[in-house]
Design an enzyme around this catalytic site. Structure first.
Site, short mmCIF file in Angstrom:
data_model
loop_
_atom_site.label_atom_id
_atom_site.label_comp_id
_atom_site.label_asym_id
_atom_site.label_seq_id
_atom_site.Cartn_x
_atom_site.Cartn_y
_atom_site.Cartn_z
CE LYS A 85 -4.43 -1.56 0.84
NZ LYS A 85 -4.41 -2.86 1.56
CD GLU A 107 -10.72 4.32 0.68
OE1 GLU A 107 -10.53 5.53 0.41
OE2 GLU A 107 -10.04 3.41 0.19
CB SER A 374 -0.13 -8.15 -1.14
OG SER A 374 -0.94 -9.00 -0.35
C1 PLP Z 1 -5.24 -3.94 1.17
C2 PLP Z 1 -4.53 -5.20 0.97
C3 PLP Z 1 -4.83 -6.07 -0.10
C4 PLP Z 1 -5.98 -5.83 -1.05
O1 PLP Z 1 -5.89 -4.68 -1.82
P1 PLP Z 1 -5.57 -4.73 -3.38
O2 PLP Z 1 -5.88 -3.37 -3.84
O3 PLP Z 1 -6.44 -5.77 -3.99
O4 PLP Z 1 -4.14 -5.08 -3.51
C5 PLP Z 1 -4.07 -7.21 -0.27
N1 PLP Z 1 -3.07 -7.52 0.58
C6 PLP Z 1 -2.74 -6.72 1.62
C7 PLP Z 1 -1.62 -7.12 2.51
C8 PLP Z 1 -3.46 -5.54 1.85
O5 PLP Z 1 -3.13 -4.77 2.89
#
Ligand code: PLP
Length: 394
Positions: A85, A107, A374
Protein backbone atom coordinates in the site's frame (compact mmCIF):
# COMPACT_ATOMS: atom_id res chain seq x y z
CA UNK A 1 -5.41 5.69 -21.64
CA UNK A 2 -6.50 9.27 -21.11
CA UNK A 3 -10.23 8.44 -21.18
CA UNK A 4 -9.93 5.97 -18.34
CA UNK A 5 -11.77 3.19 -20.17
CA UNK A 6 -10.77 -0.46 -20.15
CA UNK A 7 -13.12 -1.80 -22.81
CA UNK A 8 -16.55 -0.79 -21.49
CA UNK A 9 -15.25 -0.64 -17.91
CA UNK A 10 -13.96 2.28 -15.84
CA UNK A 11 -15.06 5.80 -16.71
CA UNK A 12 -16.14 8.66 -14.47
CA UNK A 13 -19.65 8.03 -13.14
CA UNK A 14 -19.70 10.84 -10.63
CA UNK A 15 -22.02 13.61 -9.51
CA UNK A 16 -21.49 17.03 -11.06
CA UNK A 17 -20.01 18.42 -7.82
CA UNK A 18 -17.14 15.91 -7.90
CA UNK A 19 -16.19 16.73 -11.49
CA UNK A 20 -14.05 19.74 -10.57
CA UNK A 21 -11.89 17.75 -8.13
CA UNK A 22 -11.53 14.79 -10.47
CA UNK A 23 -10.65 16.98 -13.46
CA UNK A 24 -8.06 18.92 -11.46
CA UNK A 25 -6.50 15.65 -10.30
CA UNK A 26 -6.48 14.14 -13.79
CA UNK A 27 -4.70 17.15 -15.24
CA UNK A 28 -2.17 17.30 -12.42
CA UNK A 29 -1.40 13.60 -12.61
CA UNK A 30 -0.87 13.46 -16.37
CA UNK A 31 1.27 16.60 -16.22
CA UNK A 32 3.47 15.46 -13.35
CA UNK A 33 3.76 11.71 -13.84
CA UNK A 34 6.64 11.87 -16.33
CA UNK A 35 8.22 15.02 -14.98
CA UNK A 36 11.84 14.13 -14.05
CA UNK A 37 11.76 15.99 -10.71
CA UNK A 38 8.56 14.24 -9.58
CA UNK A 39 9.84 10.84 -10.65
CA UNK A 40 13.18 11.36 -8.88
CA UNK A 41 11.47 12.45 -5.65
CA UNK A 42 9.16 9.44 -5.72
CA UNK A 43 11.99 7.01 -6.51
CA UNK A 44 14.01 8.44 -3.64
CA UNK A 45 11.11 7.88 -1.21
CA UNK A 46 10.46 4.37 -2.53
CA UNK A 47 14.11 3.39 -2.16
CA UNK A 48 15.12 5.15 1.03
CA UNK A 49 11.88 5.39 2.99
CA UNK A 50 9.80 2.39 1.88
CA UNK A 51 12.81 0.09 1.40
CA UNK A 52 12.57 -0.74 -2.30
CA UNK A 53 13.43 -2.67 -4.31
CA UNK A 54 11.78 -5.51 -2.40
CA UNK A 55 13.55 -8.88 -2.78
CA UNK A 56 12.45 -11.60 -5.18
CA UNK A 57 13.08 -14.65 -3.04
CA UNK A 58 13.51 -18.20 -4.36
CA UNK A 59 11.34 -20.34 -2.07
CA UNK A 60 13.39 -23.50 -2.34
CA UNK A 61 11.70 -25.50 0.42
CA UNK A 62 8.21 -24.74 -0.89
CA UNK A 63 9.39 -25.62 -4.42
CA UNK A 64 10.78 -28.99 -3.28
CA UNK A 65 7.75 -29.74 -1.13
CA UNK A 66 5.22 -29.10 -3.92
CA UNK A 67 7.37 -30.88 -6.51
CA UNK A 68 6.51 -28.77 -9.55
CA UNK A 69 7.22 -25.24 -10.72
CA UNK A 70 10.12 -23.24 -9.33
CA UNK A 71 8.52 -20.74 -6.92
CA UNK A 72 9.64 -17.18 -6.28
CA UNK A 73 8.07 -14.82 -3.72
CA UNK A 74 7.97 -11.07 -4.38
CA UNK A 75 8.46 -9.68 -0.88
CA UNK A 76 6.10 -6.67 -0.67
CA UNK A 77 5.63 -7.72 2.97
CA UNK A 78 9.07 -6.24 3.68
CA UNK A 79 8.06 -2.69 2.72
CA UNK A 80 7.71 -0.01 5.39
CA UNK A 81 4.23 -0.33 7.01
CA UNK A 82 4.13 -3.97 5.96
CA UNK A 83 2.48 -4.10 2.55
CA UNK A 84 2.38 -2.82 -1.03
CA UNK A 85 0.00 0.00 0.00
CA UNK A 86 2.88 2.39 0.71
CA UNK A 87 3.87 2.42 -3.02
CA UNK A 88 0.59 4.06 -3.97
CA UNK A 89 0.25 6.29 -0.93
CA UNK A 90 3.70 7.86 -1.34
CA UNK A 91 2.90 8.58 -4.99
CA UNK A 92 -0.44 10.21 -4.24
CA UNK A 93 0.83 12.16 -1.22
CA UNK A 94 3.71 13.56 -3.29
CA UNK A 95 1.28 14.48 -6.07
CA UNK A 96 -1.09 16.18 -3.60
CA UNK A 97 1.79 18.14 -2.12
CA UNK A 98 2.79 19.33 -5.61
CA UNK A 99 -0.83 20.35 -6.22
CA UNK A 100 -0.63 22.56 -3.14
CA UNK A 101 -2.98 20.44 -1.00
CA UNK A 102 -2.51 20.57 2.75
CA UNK A 103 -4.75 17.72 3.81
CA UNK A 104 -5.11 14.02 2.95
CA UNK A 105 -8.27 12.03 3.54
CA UNK A 106 -8.69 8.30 3.00
CA UNK A 107 -11.13 5.49 3.64
CA UNK A 108 -9.95 2.31 5.25
CA UNK A 109 -11.49 -1.08 6.02
CA UNK A 110 -8.93 -3.18 7.84
CA UNK A 111 -6.85 -0.10 8.58
CA UNK A 112 -3.81 -0.93 6.43
CA UNK A 113 -4.46 1.83 3.89
CA UNK A 114 -5.33 4.25 6.69
CA UNK A 115 -2.04 3.53 8.44
CA UNK A 116 -0.08 3.96 5.19
CA UNK A 117 -1.85 7.28 4.46
CA UNK A 118 -1.30 8.56 8.02
CA UNK A 119 2.37 7.58 7.64
CA UNK A 120 2.79 9.59 4.43
CA UNK A 121 0.94 12.55 5.96
CA UNK A 122 3.27 12.55 8.97
CA UNK A 123 6.30 12.36 6.69
CA UNK A 124 5.13 15.18 4.44
CA UNK A 125 3.70 17.43 7.14
CA UNK A 126 0.13 17.21 5.95
CA UNK A 127 -3.11 17.11 7.89
CA UNK A 128 -4.81 13.72 7.74
CA UNK A 129 -8.30 12.38 8.33
CA UNK A 130 -9.20 8.71 8.00
CA UNK A 131 -12.82 7.59 7.56
CA UNK A 132 -13.58 4.17 8.92
CA UNK A 133 -16.77 2.17 9.46
CA UNK A 134 -17.88 1.93 13.10
CA UNK A 135 -17.72 -1.88 12.97
CA UNK A 136 -14.22 -1.85 11.48
CA UNK A 137 -13.02 0.58 14.16
CA UNK A 138 -14.01 -1.90 16.84
CA UNK A 139 -12.37 -4.84 15.08
CA UNK A 140 -9.18 -2.93 14.25
CA UNK A 141 -8.54 -1.04 17.47
CA UNK A 142 -4.76 -1.41 17.16
CA UNK A 143 -4.71 0.18 13.70
CA UNK A 144 -6.93 3.02 14.96
CA UNK A 145 -4.32 3.63 17.67
CA UNK A 146 -1.51 3.54 15.07
CA UNK A 147 -3.23 6.13 12.88
CA UNK A 148 -3.77 8.46 15.84
CA UNK A 149 -0.17 7.96 16.94
CA UNK A 150 0.88 9.07 13.46
CA UNK A 151 -1.15 12.24 13.91
CA UNK A 152 -4.29 11.38 11.95
CA UNK A 153 -7.85 12.10 12.98
CA UNK A 154 -9.94 8.93 12.71
CA UNK A 155 -13.63 9.53 12.03
CA UNK A 156 -16.29 6.92 12.58
CA UNK A 157 -18.70 6.24 9.68
CA UNK A 158 -22.18 5.16 10.81
CA UNK A 159 -24.13 5.42 7.53
CA UNK A 160 -25.34 2.38 5.57
CA UNK A 161 -23.78 -0.81 6.86
CA UNK A 162 -20.95 1.17 8.54
CA UNK A 163 -18.38 -0.72 6.48
CA UNK A 164 -15.74 0.03 3.84
CA UNK A 165 -18.16 0.91 1.02
CA UNK A 166 -19.88 3.47 3.26
CA UNK A 167 -16.52 4.94 4.26
CA UNK A 168 -15.77 5.43 0.52
CA UNK A 169 -19.11 7.24 0.04
CA UNK A 170 -18.43 9.53 2.98
CA UNK A 171 -14.85 10.23 1.83
CA UNK A 172 -16.15 11.32 -1.60
CA UNK A 173 -18.53 13.71 0.15
CA UNK A 174 -15.77 15.07 2.33
CA UNK A 175 -13.55 15.59 -0.74
CA UNK A 176 -16.25 17.71 -2.41
CA UNK A 177 -16.70 19.73 0.78
CA UNK A 178 -13.02 20.75 0.90
CA UNK A 179 -11.75 20.48 -2.68
CA UNK A 180 -9.42 23.45 -2.26
CA UNK A 181 -7.07 22.02 0.37
CA UNK A 182 -7.85 18.28 0.34
CA UNK A 183 -6.75 15.27 -1.70
CA UNK A 184 -8.64 11.97 -1.42
CA UNK A 185 -6.15 9.09 -1.41
CA UNK A 186 -8.01 6.07 -2.81
CA UNK A 187 -6.36 2.84 -1.66
CA UNK A 188 -6.85 0.57 -4.66
CA UNK A 189 -7.34 0.57 -8.45
CA UNK A 190 -10.99 1.57 -8.05
CA UNK A 191 -13.13 4.71 -8.22
CA UNK A 192 -13.48 7.19 -11.10
CA UNK A 193 -10.70 7.88 -13.61
CA UNK A 194 -7.83 8.74 -13.00
CA UNK A 195 -7.62 6.54 -9.87
CA UNK A 196 -7.54 3.10 -11.55
CA UNK A 197 -4.80 4.27 -13.95
CA UNK A 198 -2.86 6.32 -11.40
CA UNK A 199 -2.86 3.71 -8.62
CA UNK A 200 -1.88 1.04 -11.16
CA UNK A 201 1.04 3.18 -12.37
CA UNK A 202 2.26 3.64 -8.78
CA UNK A 203 1.98 -0.12 -8.10
CA UNK A 204 3.56 -1.13 -11.44
CA UNK A 205 6.95 -0.77 -9.76
CA UNK A 206 6.26 -4.31 -8.48
CA UNK A 207 6.26 -5.94 -11.95
CA UNK A 208 9.05 -3.68 -13.20
CA UNK A 209 11.24 -5.05 -10.40
CA UNK A 210 10.06 -8.66 -10.81
CA UNK A 211 10.97 -8.54 -14.50
CA UNK A 212 14.46 -7.27 -13.83
CA UNK A 213 15.01 -9.63 -10.90
CA UNK A 214 13.77 -12.78 -12.64
CA UNK A 215 15.83 -12.01 -15.76
CA UNK A 216 18.90 -11.65 -13.53
CA UNK A 217 18.14 -14.87 -11.62
CA UNK A 218 16.82 -17.12 -14.40
CA UNK A 219 17.56 -15.37 -17.68
CA UNK A 220 13.92 -15.57 -18.70
CA UNK A 221 10.39 -14.45 -17.85
CA UNK A 222 8.18 -16.44 -15.45
CA UNK A 223 5.47 -18.81 -16.72
CA UNK A 224 2.91 -17.62 -14.18
CA UNK A 225 2.39 -14.61 -11.90
CA UNK A 226 -0.09 -14.93 -9.01
CA UNK A 227 -1.52 -12.30 -6.69
CA UNK A 228 -4.55 -11.86 -4.45
CA UNK A 229 -7.34 -9.50 -5.57
CA UNK A 230 -9.35 -7.19 -3.35
CA UNK A 231 -9.79 -3.98 -5.32
CA UNK A 232 -6.87 -5.32 -7.32
CA UNK A 233 -3.94 -2.93 -6.77
CA UNK A 234 -1.20 -5.34 -5.72
CA UNK A 235 -2.38 -7.72 -8.42
CA UNK A 236 -2.36 -5.22 -11.29
CA UNK A 237 1.00 -3.96 -9.99
CA UNK A 238 2.42 -7.48 -10.24
CA UNK A 239 0.79 -8.08 -13.68
CA UNK A 240 1.35 -4.78 -15.43
CA UNK A 241 4.71 -5.19 -17.19
CA UNK A 242 3.82 -8.78 -18.12
CA UNK A 243 0.52 -7.96 -19.84
CA UNK A 244 2.19 -7.62 -23.29
CA UNK A 245 4.12 -10.91 -22.72
CA UNK A 246 1.47 -13.39 -23.88
CA UNK A 247 3.40 -16.46 -22.66
CA UNK A 248 3.16 -15.32 -19.01
CA UNK A 249 -0.02 -16.62 -17.32
CA UNK A 250 -1.58 -13.97 -15.08
CA UNK A 251 -3.69 -15.33 -12.24
CA UNK A 252 -5.73 -13.23 -9.82
CA UNK A 253 -6.88 -14.97 -6.65
CA UNK A 254 -10.19 -13.70 -5.29
CA UNK A 255 -11.54 -14.28 -1.80
CA UNK A 256 -14.35 -16.83 -1.92
CA UNK A 257 -14.98 -16.57 1.82
CA UNK A 258 -17.21 -19.51 2.77
CA UNK A 259 -17.35 -20.56 -0.90
CA UNK A 260 -18.07 -18.85 -4.23
CA UNK A 261 -21.42 -20.68 -4.55
CA UNK A 262 -22.52 -19.27 -1.18
CA UNK A 263 -23.76 -15.88 -0.07
CA UNK A 264 -20.75 -15.18 2.19
CA UNK A 265 -18.19 -14.42 -0.49
CA UNK A 266 -16.12 -11.58 -1.92
CA UNK A 267 -15.21 -13.27 -5.23
CA UNK A 268 -16.36 -10.41 -7.44
CA UNK A 269 -15.34 -11.61 -10.92
CA UNK A 270 -16.35 -15.21 -10.18
CA UNK A 271 -19.83 -14.35 -8.87
CA UNK A 272 -20.54 -10.68 -9.71
CA UNK A 273 -22.27 -8.80 -12.51
CA UNK A 274 -21.43 -5.57 -14.35
CA UNK A 275 -22.77 -2.47 -12.64
CA UNK A 276 -21.93 1.13 -11.75
CA UNK A 277 -20.87 2.20 -8.25
CA UNK A 278 -18.16 4.31 -6.64
CA UNK A 279 -17.66 6.22 -9.89
CA UNK A 280 -16.82 3.28 -12.16
CA UNK A 281 -18.33 0.60 -14.35
CA UNK A 282 -17.03 -2.88 -13.49
CA UNK A 283 -18.07 -6.15 -11.84
CA UNK A 284 -19.80 -5.96 -8.45
CA UNK A 285 -21.28 -8.49 -6.07
CA UNK A 286 -25.01 -7.70 -6.29
CA UNK A 287 -28.24 -9.08 -4.90
CA UNK A 288 -31.19 -10.08 -7.12
CA UNK A 289 -32.36 -6.44 -7.22
CA UNK A 290 -28.99 -5.15 -8.41
CA UNK A 291 -28.12 -3.65 -5.02
CA UNK A 292 -24.52 -3.95 -3.86
CA UNK A 293 -24.39 -7.15 -1.83
CA UNK A 294 -22.75 -7.42 1.58
CA UNK A 295 -19.47 -9.26 1.07
CA UNK A 296 -17.49 -11.49 3.35
CA UNK A 297 -13.95 -12.84 3.60
CA UNK A 298 -11.73 -13.73 6.53
CA UNK A 299 -9.29 -11.26 4.92
CA UNK A 300 -10.55 -7.75 5.73
CA UNK A 301 -8.36 -6.34 2.93
CA UNK A 302 -10.21 -8.43 0.34
CA UNK A 303 -13.83 -7.84 1.29
CA UNK A 304 -14.69 -5.09 -1.16
CA UNK A 305 -17.80 -5.68 -3.35
CA UNK A 306 -16.15 -4.44 -6.57
CA UNK A 307 -12.95 -4.98 -8.53
CA UNK A 308 -10.74 -2.60 -10.51
CA UNK A 309 -12.05 -1.99 -14.08
CA UNK A 310 -8.77 -3.09 -15.66
CA UNK A 311 -9.24 -6.54 -14.11
CA UNK A 312 -12.79 -6.69 -15.52
CA UNK A 313 -11.26 -5.97 -18.93
CA UNK A 314 -8.36 -8.47 -18.61
CA UNK A 315 -10.93 -11.08 -17.57
CA UNK A 316 -13.21 -10.42 -20.57
CA UNK A 317 -10.25 -10.37 -22.97
CA UNK A 318 -9.08 -13.68 -21.54
CA UNK A 319 -5.65 -12.21 -20.82
CA UNK A 320 -5.83 -12.91 -17.08
CA UNK A 321 -7.52 -15.72 -15.16
CA UNK A 322 -9.42 -15.16 -11.91
CA UNK A 323 -9.85 -17.98 -9.45
CA UNK A 324 -11.68 -18.22 -6.11
CA UNK A 325 -9.95 -19.29 -2.89
CA UNK A 326 -11.88 -20.00 0.33
CA UNK A 327 -11.14 -18.93 3.93
CA UNK A 328 -10.26 -22.53 4.78
CA UNK A 329 -7.63 -22.76 2.02
CA UNK A 330 -6.21 -19.31 2.87
CA UNK A 331 -5.77 -20.15 6.55
CA UNK A 332 -4.03 -23.42 5.64
CA UNK A 333 -1.69 -21.50 3.31
CA UNK A 334 -1.02 -18.92 6.06
CA UNK A 335 0.18 -21.73 8.31
CA UNK A 336 1.96 -23.55 5.47
CA UNK A 337 4.18 -20.66 4.38
CA UNK A 338 5.02 -19.86 8.01
CA UNK A 339 6.25 -23.37 8.76
CA UNK A 340 7.82 -24.02 5.34
CA UNK A 341 9.71 -20.79 4.64
CA UNK A 342 9.62 -18.94 7.97
CA UNK A 343 7.56 -16.18 6.37
CA UNK A 344 4.18 -15.25 7.93
CA UNK A 345 2.11 -13.88 5.01
CA UNK A 346 -0.85 -11.52 5.32
CA UNK A 347 -4.11 -13.48 5.23
CA UNK A 348 -4.87 -11.56 2.00
CA UNK A 349 -1.61 -12.74 0.36
CA UNK A 350 -2.30 -16.25 1.69
CA UNK A 351 -5.06 -16.53 -0.94
CA UNK A 352 -2.39 -16.41 -3.67
CA UNK A 353 -0.17 -18.83 -1.76
CA UNK A 354 -3.14 -21.21 -1.47
CA UNK A 355 -3.74 -21.25 -5.22
CA UNK A 356 -0.01 -21.72 -5.82
CA UNK A 357 -0.20 -24.88 -3.73
CA UNK A 358 -2.89 -26.20 -6.10
CA UNK A 359 -1.15 -25.09 -9.31
CA UNK A 360 2.59 -25.63 -8.75
CA UNK A 361 2.45 -29.46 -8.60
CA UNK A 362 0.68 -29.44 -12.00
CA UNK A 363 3.50 -27.42 -13.60
CA UNK A 364 6.85 -28.72 -14.90
CA UNK A 365 10.00 -28.50 -12.81
CA UNK A 366 11.56 -26.18 -15.38
CA UNK A 367 8.65 -23.74 -15.22
CA UNK A 368 8.73 -20.63 -13.02
CA UNK A 369 5.98 -19.16 -10.85
CA UNK A 370 6.07 -15.81 -9.05
CA UNK A 371 3.71 -15.17 -6.11
CA UNK A 372 3.23 -11.57 -5.05
CA UNK A 373 3.34 -11.53 -1.26
CA UNK A 374 1.35 -8.32 -0.79
CA UNK A 375 1.86 -7.99 2.96
CA UNK A 376 3.03 -9.50 6.21
CA UNK A 377 0.82 -11.48 8.54
CA UNK A 378 1.68 -10.10 11.97
CA UNK A 379 -1.60 -8.16 11.94
CA UNK A 380 -3.55 -11.38 11.38
CA UNK A 381 -2.09 -13.61 14.09
CA UNK A 382 -4.78 -12.91 16.72
CA UNK A 383 -7.62 -13.45 14.21
CA UNK A 384 -6.19 -16.71 12.85
CA UNK A 385 -5.55 -17.99 16.36
CA UNK A 386 -9.21 -17.23 17.16
CA UNK A 387 -10.27 -19.00 13.94
CA UNK A 388 -8.37 -22.04 15.24
CA UNK A 389 -10.15 -21.76 18.60
CA UNK A 390 -7.33 -20.14 20.57
CA UNK A 391 -7.86 -16.74 22.23
CA UNK A 392 -4.72 -14.64 22.50
CA UNK A 393 -4.44 -12.09 25.27
CA UNK A 394 -1.96 -9.27 24.69
C1 PLP B 1 -5.24 -3.94 1.17
C2 PLP B 1 -4.53 -5.20 0.97
C3 PLP B 1 -4.83 -6.07 -0.10
C4 PLP B 1 -5.98 -5.83 -1.05
O1 PLP B 1 -5.89 -4.68 -1.82
P1 PLP B 1 -5.57 -4.73 -3.38
O2 PLP B 1 -5.88 -3.37 -3.84
O3 PLP B 1 -6.44 -5.77 -3.99
O4 PLP B 1 -4.14 -5.08 -3.51
C5 PLP B 1 -4.07 -7.21 -0.27
N1 PLP B 1 -3.07 -7.52 0.58
C6 PLP B 1 -2.74 -6.72 1.62
C7 PLP B 1 -1.62 -7.12 2.51
C8 PLP B 1 -3.46 -5.54 1.85
O5 PLP B 1 -3.13 -4.77 2.89
Amino acid sequence: MATGRFGVHGGQYIPEVLMEAVTELTEAYFTLKDEPGFRADLQNLLNNYAGRPSPLYYAEKMTKDLGGAKIYLKREDLNHTGSHKINNVLGQALLAKRMGKKRLIAETGAGQHGVATATAAALMDMECEILMGAEDMKRQALNVYRMRLLGAKVTEVRSGTASLKDAVNQAMGEWVRRIKDTHYVIGSVVGPHPFPVMVRDFQAVISAEIKEQILAAEGRLPDAVLACVGGGSNCIGAFYHFIPEAQVRLIGCEAAGQGAERYDTAATITTGRVGIFHGMKTYFCQDEFGQIAPVYSIAAGLDYPGVGPEHAYLHEEGRAEYVAVTDVEAVEAFEYLSITEGIIPAIESSHAVAYARRLAPRMHKDEIMVINLSGRGDKDCAAIARYRGEDLVE
